[in-house]
Design a protein around this motif. Structure first.
Motif, mmCIF file in Angstrom:
data_model
loop_
_atom_site.group_PDB
_atom_site.id
_atom_site.type_symbol
_atom_site.label_atom_id
_atom_site.label_comp_id
_atom_site.label_asym_id
_atom_site.label_seq_id
_atom_site.Cartn_x
_atom_site.Cartn_y
_atom_site.Cartn_z
ATOM 1 N N GLU A 14 31.199 89.618 36.867
ATOM 2 C CA GLU A 14 30.770 88.460 37.656
ATOM 3 C C GLU A 14 30.637 87.193 36.822
ATOM 4 N N ALA A 15 30.672 87.324 35.498
ATOM 5 C CA ALA A 15 30.469 86.165 34.620
ATOM 6 C C ALA A 15 31.766 85.461 34.234
ATOM 7 N N VAL A 16 32.893 86.034 34.573
ATOM 8 C CA VAL A 16 34.185 85.479 34.156
ATOM 9 C C VAL A 16 34.914 84.942 35.381
ATOM 10 N N SER A 17 35.376 83.713 35.269
ATOM 11 C CA SER A 17 36.116 83.113 36.381
ATOM 12 C C SER A 17 37.600 83.422 36.255
ATOM 13 N N MET A 18 38.292 83.300 37.360
ATOM 14 C CA MET A 18 39.740 83.483 37.346
ATOM 15 C C MET A 18 40.383 82.401 36.466
ATOM 16 N N ARG A 19 39.794 81.232 36.429
ATOM 17 C CA ARG A 19 40.295 80.147 35.577
ATOM 18 C C ARG A 19 40.190 80.541 34.099
ATOM 19 N N GLN A 20 39.089 81.149 33.697
ATOM 20 C CA GLN A 20 38.935 81.592 32.311
ATOM 21 C C GLN A 20 39.994 82.632 31.946
ATOM 22 N N LYS A 30 48.349 77.162 37.691
ATOM 23 C CA LYS A 30 46.989 77.416 38.188
ATOM 24 C C LYS A 30 46.925 78.430 39.323
ATOM 25 N N ASN A 39 42.441 88.099 44.422
ATOM 26 C CA ASN A 39 41.022 87.855 44.127
ATOM 27 C C ASN A 39 40.558 88.819 43.037
ATOM 28 N N ARG A 40 39.313 88.706 42.671
ATOM 29 C CA ARG A 40 38.735 89.513 41.589
ATOM 30 C C ARG A 40 38.827 91.012 41.889
#
Length: 193
Positions: A14-20, A30, A39-40
């Motif tokens: 939950e702490a990591v974004s798809m952007r990261q 992008k 999605n995640r």
């Protein structure tokens, strides 16, 4: 997927974004991650679908050997079947990134549900787990499931901590095989208590 596995395993799902993940994977488009994974949850499923088929033949061979030796009622040997194949997946630095990912998956709100949706890819895991569960007839199915989940979390934590700090905190540096065997003994003891 390697970048996602590493980031999710290190920092938490939950702490990591798809952007990261996109930046770590050196992807400039992008929308590439959204296009490929959606999605995640789908990304998590894809990581499992990538790894589980690789582990299945190793696990099957190990379980066949355990059965051939008549050890299918020994929780230590069954725990080896369940856990050691994933330990073979290491990166170029010898780190257990997939194990770290699984460690975080156990902590993710619906991580076990996501994992369970992919377990058809690893029927040997299900068979070995059932045999392992039968080693503890005094436990209800729910008690056993809870203990196995907690004990597996302990095992993953031990491997993760060793990867981060190769010193075994005062007991000297154990060779990998001895370390994993000790961690499995601890895991089985947690289930047996």
């Amino acid at each position: 997927m390697r970048a996602a596995e590493e980031l999710l395993g290190t920092f938490g799902i939950e702490a990591v974004s798809m952007r990261q993940i996109m930046i770590a994977a050196n992807v400039s488009n992008k929308s590439a991650i959204a296009y490929h994974f959606g999605n995640r949850d789908e990304l998590i499923r894809q990581i499992l679908q990538w790894r589980l088929p690789v582990l299945e033949p190793i696990r099957r061979e190990m379980l066949d050997a355990v059965r051939a030796q008549g050890l299918e009622h020994d929780p230590h040997h069954l725990a080896h079947v369940l856990l050691l194949p994933a330990c073979r997946l290491v990166d170029a630095d010898g780190k257990h990134r997939y194990m770290a990912f699984l460690r975080q998956l156990l902590r993710f709100e619906h991580g076990l549900r996501l994992r369970n949706t992919e377990m058809a890819l690893s029927p040997t895991s299900s068979a070995a787990y059932q045999l392992f569960r039968e080693c503890f007839p005094h436990l209800s199915a729910d008690q056993c499931r809870w203990r196995v989940q907690a004990a597996t979390g302990l095992f993953f934590d031990l491997v993760y901590d060793r990867d981060r700090s190769p010193l075994d905190h005062g007991i000297g540096t154990l060779p990998e095989e001895e370390f994993l065997d000790e961690a499995i003994r601890m895991m089985v003891a947690c289930c047996a208590v």
